[in-house]
Motif scaffolding. Sequence first.
Motif, mmCIF file in Angstrom:
data_model
loop_
_atom_site.group_PDB
_atom_site.id
_atom_site.type_symbol
_atom_site.label_atom_id
_atom_site.label_comp_id
_atom_site.label_asym_id
_atom_site.label_seq_id
_atom_site.Cartn_x
_atom_site.Cartn_y
_atom_site.Cartn_z
ATOM 1 N N LEU A 71 -0.978 14.471 2.272
ATOM 2 C CA LEU A 71 -1.539 15.547 2.941
ATOM 3 C C LEU A 71 -1.000 15.911 4.609
ATOM 4 O O LEU A 71 -1.253 14.742 5.258
ATOM 5 C CB LEU A 71 -3.232 15.411 3.020
ATOM 6 N N LEU A 72 -0.260 16.621 4.544
ATOM 7 C CA LEU A 72 0.227 17.407 5.757
ATOM 8 C C LEU A 72 -0.843 18.123 6.664
ATOM 9 O O LEU A 72 -1.462 18.954 6.029
ATOM 10 C CB LEU A 72 1.412 18.189 5.819
ATOM 11 N N ILE A 73 -1.214 17.617 7.659
ATOM 12 C CA ILE A 73 -2.253 17.945 8.654
ATOM 13 C C ILE A 73 -1.918 18.142 10.088
ATOM 14 O O ILE A 73 -1.206 17.333 10.477
ATOM 15 C CB ILE A 73 -3.528 17.195 8.309
ATOM 16 N N ARG A 74 -2.541 19.196 10.541
ATOM 17 C CA ARG A 74 -2.382 19.230 11.968
ATOM 18 C C ARG A 74 -2.886 18.301 12.826
ATOM 19 O O ARG A 74 -3.820 17.360 12.599
ATOM 20 C CB ARG A 74 -3.137 20.722 12.468
ATOM 21 N N GLU A 75 -2.583 18.276 14.230
ATOM 22 C CA GLU A 75 -2.869 17.356 15.118
ATOM 23 C C GLU A 75 -4.178 17.210 15.506
ATOM 24 O O GLU A 75 -4.653 18.438 15.441
ATOM 25 C CB GLU A 75 -1.904 17.275 16.414
ATOM 26 N N ASN A 76 -4.660 16.129 16.154
ATOM 27 C CA ASN A 76 -5.978 16.088 16.611
ATOM 28 C C ASN A 76 -5.902 16.939 17.750
ATOM 29 O O ASN A 76 -5.077 17.164 18.563
ATOM 30 C CB ASN A 76 -6.261 14.575 17.297
ATOM 31 N N GLY A 77 -7.224 17.906 17.824
ATOM 32 C CA GLY A 77 -7.048 18.897 18.883
ATOM 33 C C GLY A 77 -6.938 20.355 18.288
ATOM 34 O O GLY A 77 -7.398 21.362 18.946
ATOM 35 N N SER A 78 -6.425 20.416 17.227
ATOM 36 C CA SER A 78 -6.014 21.702 16.414
ATOM 37 C C SER A 78 -7.477 21.922 15.647
ATOM 38 O O SER A 78 -8.391 21.133 15.062
ATOM 39 C CB SER A 78 -5.310 21.302 15.414
ATOM 40 N N GLY A 79 -7.845 23.482 15.781
ATOM 41 C CA GLY A 79 -9.097 24.020 15.321
ATOM 42 C C GLY A 79 -8.974 23.864 13.539
ATOM 43 O O GLY A 79 -10.204 23.420 13.071
ATOM 44 N N THR A 80 -7.817 23.949 13.149
ATOM 45 C CA THR A 80 -7.649 23.698 11.653
ATOM 46 C C THR A 80 -8.057 22.118 11.152
ATOM 47 O O THR A 80 -8.974 22.059 10.361
ATOM 48 C CB THR A 80 -6.413 23.951 11.157
ATOM 49 N N LYS A 94 4.815 24.115 6.932
ATOM 50 C CA LYS A 94 5.705 24.907 5.902
ATOM 51 C C LYS A 94 6.839 24.694 5.090
ATOM 52 O O LYS A 94 7.034 24.132 4.276
ATOM 53 C CB LYS A 94 5.876 26.331 6.447
ATOM 54 N N GLU A 95 7.612 24.036 6.317
ATOM 55 C CA GLU A 95 8.927 23.593 6.136
ATOM 56 C C GLU A 95 8.844 22.147 5.156
ATOM 57 O O GLU A 95 9.529 22.030 4.155
ATOM 58 C CB GLU A 95 9.914 23.372 7.263
ATOM 59 N N SER A 96 7.914 21.464 5.654
ATOM 60 C CA SER A 96 7.699 20.228 4.921
ATOM 61 C C SER A 96 7.238 20.150 3.622
ATOM 62 O O SER A 96 7.600 19.733 2.705
ATOM 63 C CB SER A 96 6.516 19.395 5.762
ATOM 64 N N VAL A 97 6.226 21.217 3.368
ATOM 65 C CA VAL A 97 5.613 21.545 1.957
ATOM 66 C C VAL A 97 6.877 22.248 0.971
ATOM 67 O O VAL A 97 6.995 21.687 0.015
ATOM 68 C CB VAL A 97 4.484 22.407 2.219
ATOM 69 N N MET A 98 7.614 22.918 1.558
ATOM 70 C CA MET A 98 8.745 23.546 0.941
ATOM 71 C C MET A 98 9.838 22.388 0.507
ATOM 72 O O MET A 98 10.389 22.404 -0.769
ATOM 73 C CB MET A 98 9.379 24.875 1.583
ATOM 74 N N ALA A 99 9.916 21.435 1.351
ATOM 75 C CA ALA A 99 10.936 20.154 0.954
ATOM 76 C C ALA A 99 10.122 19.341 -0.040
ATOM 77 O O ALA A 99 10.899 18.392 -0.138
ATOM 78 C CB ALA A 99 11.285 19.769 2.304
ATOM 79 N N GLY A 100 8.740 19.413 -0.197
ATOM 80 C CA GLY A 100 8.225 18.664 -1.286
ATOM 81 C C GLY A 100 7.901 17.508 -0.665
ATOM 82 O O GLY A 100 7.539 16.351 -1.414
ATOM 83 N N LEU A 101 7.482 17.300 0.669
ATOM 84 C CA LEU A 101 6.817 16.259 1.375
ATOM 85 C C LEU A 101 5.355 15.956 1.048
ATOM 86 O O LEU A 101 5.128 14.697 0.991
ATOM 87 C CB LEU A 101 7.233 16.230 2.745
ATOM 88 N N ILE A 118 1.220 18.133 0.265
ATOM 89 C CA ILE A 118 0.511 19.286 0.258
ATOM 90 C C ILE A 118 0.155 19.559 1.526
ATOM 91 O O ILE A 118 -0.095 18.822 2.539
ATOM 92 C CB ILE A 118 -0.426 19.462 -0.810
ATOM 93 N N ALA A 119 -0.767 20.914 1.935
ATOM 94 C CA ALA A 119 -1.522 20.969 3.185
ATOM 95 C C ALA A 119 -2.418 21.901 3.151
ATOM 96 O O ALA A 119 -2.667 22.645 2.091
ATOM 97 C CB ALA A 119 -0.223 21.799 4.193
ATOM 98 N N ILE A 120 -3.524 21.983 4.121
ATOM 99 C CA ILE A 120 -4.529 22.807 4.261
ATOM 100 C C ILE A 120 -4.228 23.751 5.348
ATOM 101 O O ILE A 120 -4.064 23.378 6.513
ATOM 102 C CB ILE A 120 -5.920 22.175 4.156
ATOM 103 N N VAL A 121 -4.020 24.961 5.068
ATOM 104 C CA VAL A 121 -4.019 25.997 6.157
ATOM 105 C C VAL A 121 -4.794 27.114 5.857
ATOM 106 O O VAL A 121 -5.240 27.508 4.956
ATOM 107 C CB VAL A 121 -2.349 26.288 6.090
ATOM 108 N N SER A 122 -4.629 28.075 6.989
ATOM 109 C CA SER A 122 -5.290 29.342 7.130
ATOM 110 C C SER A 122 -4.504 30.332 5.835
ATOM 111 O O SER A 122 -3.346 30.155 5.867
ATOM 112 C CB SER A 122 -5.145 29.971 8.386
ATOM 113 N N ARG A 123 -5.366 31.022 5.257
ATOM 114 C CA ARG A 123 -4.885 31.893 3.835
ATOM 115 C C ARG A 123 -3.967 32.879 4.853
ATOM 116 O O ARG A 123 -2.982 33.459 4.502
ATOM 117 C CB ARG A 123 -5.835 32.585 3.227
ATOM 118 N N HIS A 124 -4.403 33.352 6.060
ATOM 119 C CA HIS A 124 -3.631 34.101 7.004
ATOM 120 C C HIS A 124 -2.216 33.619 7.052
ATOM 121 O O HIS A 124 -1.296 34.312 6.967
ATOM 122 C CB HIS A 124 -4.173 34.742 8.336
ATOM 123 N N ALA A 125 -2.098 32.221 7.403
ATOM 124 C CA ALA A 125 -0.912 31.755 7.650
ATOM 125 C C ALA A 125 -0.021 31.696 6.733
ATOM 126 O O ALA A 125 1.336 31.954 6.578
ATOM 127 C CB ALA A 125 -1.128 30.341 8.214
#
Length: 305
Positions: free
Chosen positions: A201-210, A238-245, A247-254
């Motif tokens: 699971l690819l996830i944003r850093e601590n401090g990120s609202g997501t 995005k680049e990491s998910v596209m490379a197959g590293l 999955i991720a949880i992101v804003s649908r707007h993103a």
Amino acid sequence: MAWAKRFHTRQTTFRQLEIFLGVADYASVTLAAKALHLAQPTVSTQIAKLSQSLGVTLFEQVGKQLYPTDTGSEVRDAARELFSVMDNLEMRLAQREGLSVGQLKISVVTTAKYLIPNWLGEFCQRYPNIEPEFQIGNRAEIIQRLKQNLDDLYVFSNPPNDLDIRSEFLTENPLVVIAKQGHPLQHKSNIVWNELNSERLLIRENGSGTRFAIEQFFNQHGLVLARPVTIASNEAIKESVMAGLGIAIVSRHALNHMAPGNLVELPVKEFPIPNSWYWVRPNGKQDSPVVKAFRAHVSQKLKAK
């Protein structure tokens, strides 16, 4: 008036205060000079003159950084208040001329950078003499700007509840699970989160609202973050998910701005995570005519969707 005479005698100028605020914000004469498009000696000279005219020491140096003294902090706060009053005066006068000039300072959390620029661009086309300032940062960085009252408007997905602020709903910001196009579960309905435990699971850093929203959601639903890998930006995710590293949880707007042909939203049960964006301002801060006009512009755009 006695106070006016004393202030005039000290010959403190608005430009000196502007330079002083630049040094206070950047904790560096060099960085402030670059941001203000001035020579470094000019900045140093103006700070020295301001210090001399006020009869106080404004900064102390610790390592390579400059920090305001206690007195310097008082001068900084007063200068910000002074410039805020002058900005509001300018904007009130501008309103008499049909909102022809003014400033608009907005700071937003990272995911909102996919949302605000379109509205801001349209608004500035309508009012070409408005001067926008647009800052992007993670949740922790924007909280710091909010604490210092540096901007007119702030956009958060999870407004801090320990500050004296007012928050107003802006729009929804659902968080979805994304994967590389062709993922084995792409066409399956109602995926259970446990089926993704083998994925990174690819996830944003601590401090990120997501990340804050994701951790809250997982705690509420008794779910476990599967093999989390911290990545500091949505673009890198995005680049990491596209490379197959992973999955991720992101804003649908993103996701809508992330090469959607190469990425897909997985239909995971309990998702999307309900989330929203909010306008945030310090309590007691008055909206300038420009801020009111911009918020009305955004409201009109959202109603037209």
